[in-house]
Design a protein around this motif. Structure first.
Motif, PDB file in Angstrom:
ATOM      1  N   GLU A  78      10.214   1.813  -9.801  1.00 48.92           N
ATOM      2  CA  GLU A  78       8.955   1.216 -10.242  1.00 48.92           C
ATOM      3  C   GLU A  78       9.182   0.338 -11.468  1.00 48.92           C
ATOM      4  N   ARG A  79       9.982   0.821 -12.402  1.00 45.49           N
ATOM      5  CA  ARG A  79      10.246   0.044 -13.626  1.00 45.49           C
ATOM      6  C   ARG A  79      10.971  -1.265 -13.293  1.00 45.49           C
ATOM      7  N   LEU A  80      11.877  -1.223 -12.325  1.00 49.30           N
ATOM      8  CA  LEU A  80      12.539  -2.447 -11.879  1.00 49.30           C
ATOM      9  C   LEU A  80      11.515  -3.448 -11.373  1.00 49.30           C
ATOM     10  N   GLY A  81      10.577  -2.979 -10.534  1.00 49.29           N
ATOM     11  CA  GLY A  81       9.549  -3.874 -10.026  1.00 49.29           C
ATOM     12  C   GLY A  81       8.695  -4.453 -11.140  1.00 49.29           C
ATOM     13  N   ARG A  82       8.305  -3.603 -12.092  1.00 49.41           N
ATOM     14  CA  ARG A  82       7.513  -4.107 -13.235  1.00 49.41           C
ATOM     15  C   ARG A  82       8.279  -5.170 -14.001  1.00 49.41           C
ATOM     16  N   ASP A  83       9.552  -4.920 -14.215  1.00 49.22           N
ATOM     17  CA  ASP A  83      10.367  -5.891 -14.962  1.00 49.22           C
ATOM     18  C   ASP A  83      10.495  -7.209 -14.223  1.00 49.22           C
ATOM     19  N   VAL A 122       0.857  -1.188   0.000  1.00 54.09           N
ATOM     20  CA  VAL A 122       0.000   0.000   0.000  1.00 54.09           C
ATOM     21  C   VAL A 122       0.892   1.237   0.000  1.00 54.09           C
ATOM     22  N   GLY A 123       0.897   1.977  -1.090  1.00 54.80           N
ATOM     23  CA  GLY A 123       1.658   3.216  -1.166  1.00 54.80           C
ATOM     24  C   GLY A 123       2.882   3.097  -2.042  1.00 54.80           C
ATOM     25  N   ALA A 124       3.026   4.047  -2.983  1.00 50.53           N
ATOM     26  CA  ALA A 124       4.132   4.025  -3.936  1.00 50.53           C
ATOM     27  C   ALA A 124       5.157   5.098  -3.631  1.00 50.53           C
ATOM     28  N   GLY A 125       5.362   5.403  -2.339  1.00 48.50           N
ATOM     29  CA  GLY A 125       6.544   6.166  -1.962  1.00 48.50           C
ATOM     30  C   GLY A 125       7.765   5.279  -2.132  1.00 48.50           C
ATOM     31  N   MET A 126       8.947   5.821  -1.845  1.00 45.89           N
ATOM     32  CA  MET A 126      10.155   5.052  -2.104  1.00 45.89           C
ATOM     33  C   MET A 126      10.202   3.760  -1.295  1.00 45.89           C
ATOM     34  N   GLY A 127       9.686   3.766  -0.061  1.00 49.58           N
ATOM     35  CA  GLY A 127       9.685   2.533   0.722  1.00 49.58           C
ATOM     36  C   GLY A 127       8.848   1.457   0.068  1.00 49.58           C
ATOM     37  N   GLY A 128       7.631   1.806  -0.378  1.00 47.53           N
ATOM     38  CA  GLY A 128       6.771   0.835  -1.035  1.00 47.53           C
ATOM     39  C   GLY A 128       7.329   0.370  -2.359  1.00 47.53           C
ATOM     40  N   LEU A 129       7.931   1.274  -3.121  1.00 39.22           N
ATOM     41  CA  LEU A 129       8.525   0.906  -4.411  1.00 39.22           C
ATOM     42  C   LEU A 129       9.674  -0.072  -4.212  1.00 39.22           C
ATOM     43  N   ALA A 130      10.532   0.196  -3.223  1.00 34.90           N
ATOM     44  CA  ALA A 130      11.652  -0.714  -2.961  1.00 34.90           C
ATOM     45  C   ALA A 130      11.158  -2.063  -2.465  1.00 34.90           C
ATOM     46  N   ALA A 131      10.145  -2.052  -1.596  1.00 32.33           N
ATOM     47  CA  ALA A 131       9.586  -3.313  -1.103  1.00 32.33           C
ATOM     48  C   ALA A 131       9.004  -4.126  -2.248  1.00 32.33           C
ATOM     49  N   ALA A 132       8.249  -3.486  -3.135  1.00 33.78           N
ATOM     50  CA  ALA A 132       7.636  -4.197  -4.257  1.00 33.78           C
ATOM     51  C   ALA A 132       8.690  -4.806  -5.164  1.00 33.78           C
ATOM     52  N   ALA A 133       9.756  -4.043  -5.459  1.00 31.75           N
ATOM     53  CA  ALA A 133      10.814  -4.557  -6.324  1.00 31.75           C
ATOM     54  C   ALA A 133      11.510  -5.745  -5.681  1.00 31.75           C
ATOM     55  N   ASP A 134      11.809  -5.637  -4.386  1.00 30.06           N
ATOM     56  CA  ASP A 134      12.472  -6.735  -3.678  1.00 30.06           C
ATOM     57  C   ASP A 134      11.595  -7.988  -3.630  1.00 30.06           C
ATOM     58  N   LEU A 135      10.333  -7.784  -3.275  1.00 29.54           N
ATOM     59  CA  LEU A 135       9.409  -8.916  -3.172  1.00 29.54           C
ATOM     60  C   LEU A 135       9.279  -9.633  -4.507  1.00 29.54           C
ATOM     61  N   ALA A 136       9.107  -8.856  -5.580  1.00 30.14           N
ATOM     62  CA  ALA A 136       8.947  -9.462  -6.897  1.00 30.14           C
ATOM     63  C   ALA A 136      10.224 -10.169  -7.325  1.00 30.14           C
ATOM     64  N   ALA A 137      11.380  -9.570  -7.038  1.00 30.13           N
ATOM     65  CA  ALA A 137      12.647 -10.190  -7.419  1.00 30.13           C
ATOM     66  C   ALA A 137      12.879 -11.497  -6.674  1.00 30.13           C
ATOM     67  N   ARG A 138      12.288 -11.632  -5.488  1.00 29.63           N
ATOM     68  CA  ARG A 138      12.455 -12.855  -4.701  1.00 29.63           C
ATOM     69  C   ARG A 138      11.320 -13.850  -4.925  1.00 29.63           C
ATOM     70  N   GLY A 139      10.521 -13.613  -5.952  1.00 36.91           N
ATOM     71  CA  GLY A 139       9.554 -14.621  -6.373  1.00 36.91           C
ATOM     72  C   GLY A 139       8.155 -14.468  -5.871  1.00 36.91           C
ATOM     73  N   ALA A 140       7.866 -13.402  -5.122  1.00 34.87           N
ATOM     74  CA  ALA A 140       6.505 -13.212  -4.634  1.00 34.87           C
ATOM     75  C   ALA A 140       5.640 -12.594  -5.728  1.00 34.87           C
ATOM     76  N   ARG A 141       4.356 -12.853  -5.636  1.00 34.59           N
ATOM     77  CA  ARG A 141       3.384 -12.133  -6.461  1.00 34.59           C
ATOM     78  C   ARG A 141       3.091 -10.825  -5.736  1.00 34.59           C
ATOM     79  N   VAL A 142       3.201  -9.705  -6.443  1.00 38.13           N
ATOM     80  CA  VAL A 142       3.113  -8.393  -5.798  1.00 38.13           C
ATOM     81  C   VAL A 142       2.074  -7.539  -6.500  1.00 38.13           C
TER      82      VAL A 142
END
Length: 527
Positions: A244-249, A7-27
């Motif tokens: 954000e683009r990293l997370g999308r990728d 919840v929230g696309a500030g830098m903390g949320g963006l970094a969390a989303a990218a990390d989670l997705a890179a580690r195999g979670a559905r985000v």
């Protein structure tokens, strides 16, 4: 595959989303604004707040954080996702870290090169203070080396667990970080010129605090800047876009224009969110990138209220009045980052934190966003109208209503008069409107903060341990952003997102194994 809702696309949320997705979670990341960034917003004064939310390129004005440091945080984020930071972000090191001025005619630049800074200090204040500057820089580097791995880059410690992380064999190093002195008091050991105490005392404002009550450990910010201040092509908002683009990728899904009405709790655990539209998203965990006071205040639903404690109004960090504008400049050679200091620095913080007011003549920060873009050396009209963000400190009381018009007019008039006294002339063309944001405006953008931009301010030797951590009292709900450990600022928020993502995934894995983790003053057991 675990599904984590951010919840929230500030830098903390963006970094969390990218990390989670890179580690195999559905985000799935949901954000009420139309674009990423949170406080890293970008404005078009001609179009106002909403039209500018998604602005990119070189026309908009960064109206939030403007200083990019701790590049290693983002290099690590991209490296761990199997990507190259340089392929996503174009950034150049700044030669001049900041330009400083006083209305007595004093001017001082700090440079990326320590020897040049020492020479500048000597020319400004004499050889004794130049020697003091070198000693100050050395102590700053020692504090940063002591605290960065065990404190900033790790889950929130308590005083005992921090000592354990640093190592009992390094107790001397822990004592040398000077945890029981104020920043202002410690600076008196290095500098006799009060203007230098002002300059380096301003580091406390980077975390929303006062140098007269913030701990001396904030000296480490000098080392952070010495390691590099970077100019990001496209502005700081481009950094948010890149993460954000990293997370999308890596497969994360982003849903903008989707406000969250409440966090859904079932069986004593966060299991998803309900959007303002009534749509419900179900997940295995929720990462909340917003101020913890919004949880405690019930803005995310009554069931999530016990998850965190609100930051008391009297403990909030600084708010601000900002002006995003375009103006012709003359008489003072601006650099990217400029500070015009008031004569009475103590009253600035007494006004904000004690009188809940704005001092008679506040210090002014000016980010000249076209400097470093090829306009240096040009004069007056030759440069054209420049993109500027101007900021003065203000009390974090935006939830009490708008500041009185007389106070706002006073702040603007005094800010412009101080800059003029320092030699800077600003001429705003009639066709170049200004967007002014006040504490009440920041409260509307970031509810439950009172317009405070830094979460809880740091007061005293134990103040930093009062900040919330990634783990909340509600299982399945994790927090990140500037109101939680390790604190405010773009790189710190990114670290908080990484910490929240790691803890969420670790806890989900432990839950699948049937293992219960226990947090103690000495660290985490189990899991």
């Amino acid at each position: 595959m675990s599904h984590v809702i951010v919840v929230g696309a500030g830098m903390g949320g963006l970094a969390a989303a990218a990390d989670l997705a890179a580690r195999g979670a559905r985000v799935t990341l949901v954000e009420k604004a139309p674009a990423p960034g949170g406080k890293m917003r970008r404005l078009d004064p001609g179009g106002g707040e909403t039209a500018a939310a998604g602005a990119v390129g070189n026309d908009g004005i960064d109206a939030g954080p403007t200083v990019f440091t701790m590049r290693w945080v983002f290099e690590g984020l991209f490296d761990d996702a199997g990507a190259s930071f340089e392929r996503y972000v174009s950034a150049r090191p700044a030669d001049i870290l900041a330009r400083h001025a006083w209305d007595d005619g004093g001017r001082l630049d700090l440079f990326a090169d320590l020897d040049r800074s020492a020479a500048a200090v000597e020319a400004f204040a004499g050889p004794e203070d130049a020697a003091g500057f070198r000693a100050f820089a050395a102590r700053s580097a020692e504090i940063a080396a002591t605290l960065t791995p065990p404190f900033m880059a790790a889950e929130r410690p308590g005083p005992l667990s921090l000592v354990r992380r640093v190592g009992f064999d390094r107790l001397g190093a822990m004592l040398r970080i000077d945890p029981f002195s104020t920043l202002w008091g410690a600076l008196g050991r290095y500098f006799s010129d009060p203007r230098l105490r002002q300059l380096f005392g301003r580091y406390a404002t980077y975390v929303g605090s006062s140098p007269f009550e913030g701990p001396a450990t904030l000296m480490l910010i000098a080392q952070v800047e010495q390691e590099g201040v970077w100019l990001v092509d496209g502005g700081m908002h481009a950094l948010a876009r890149a993460v954000e683009r990293l997370g999308r990728d890596r497969g994360a899904v982003y849903r903008y224009g989707s406000g969250v009405a409440r966090i859904v709790v079932e069986g004593g655990r966060a299991v998803g969110v309900e959007l303002d539209s009534g749509e419900r998203l179900t997940g295995d965990a929720v990462v909340f990138n917003g101020d913890v006071s919004a949880l405690a205040g019930g803005l995310l639903g009554a069931s999530a209220r016990p998850a965190a404690r609100a930051v008391p109004a009297r403990a909030r960090g600084l708010s601000a009045i900002t002006w995003a504008t375009r103006a012709h400049t003359d008489g003072f050679d601006l650099h990217r980052h400029n500070v015009f200091f008031s004569a009475d620095y103590a009253d600035e913080f007494d006004a904000v934190f004690k009188r809940r007011d704005i001092t008679r003549r506040p210090t002014v920060y000016v980010c000249a966003q076209d400097r470093g873009e090829g306009r240096e050396g040009k004069r007056g009209e030759e440069r054209g109208a420049e993109r500027l963000l101007l900021l003065v400190n203000a009390p974090p009381d935006g939830d009490r209503g708008e500041l009185a018009p007389a106070m706002l007019d006073h702040a603007e008039r005094e800010a412009w008069e101080l800059m003029a006294a320092c030699g800077l002339r600003l001429d705003r063309p009639d066709a170049a409107p200004t967007v002014r944001t006040t504490p009440a405006g920041f409260e509307r953008l970031f509810p439950a903060t009172g317009g405070g931009l830094y979460g809880r301010r740091v007061q005293g030797s134990l103040g930093t341990f009062k900040r919330a951590g990634a783990v909340t009292r509600l299982p399945g709900l994790y927090c990140c952003g500037g109101s939680v450990h390790p604190g405010p600022g773009v790189p710190m928020a990114a670290l908080s997102g990484r910490i929240a993502a790691a803890r969420a995934l670790d806890d989900l894995a432990a839950r699948r194994r049937g293992v219960v983790a226990l947090d103690t003053p000495f660290g985490r057991l189990g899991g």
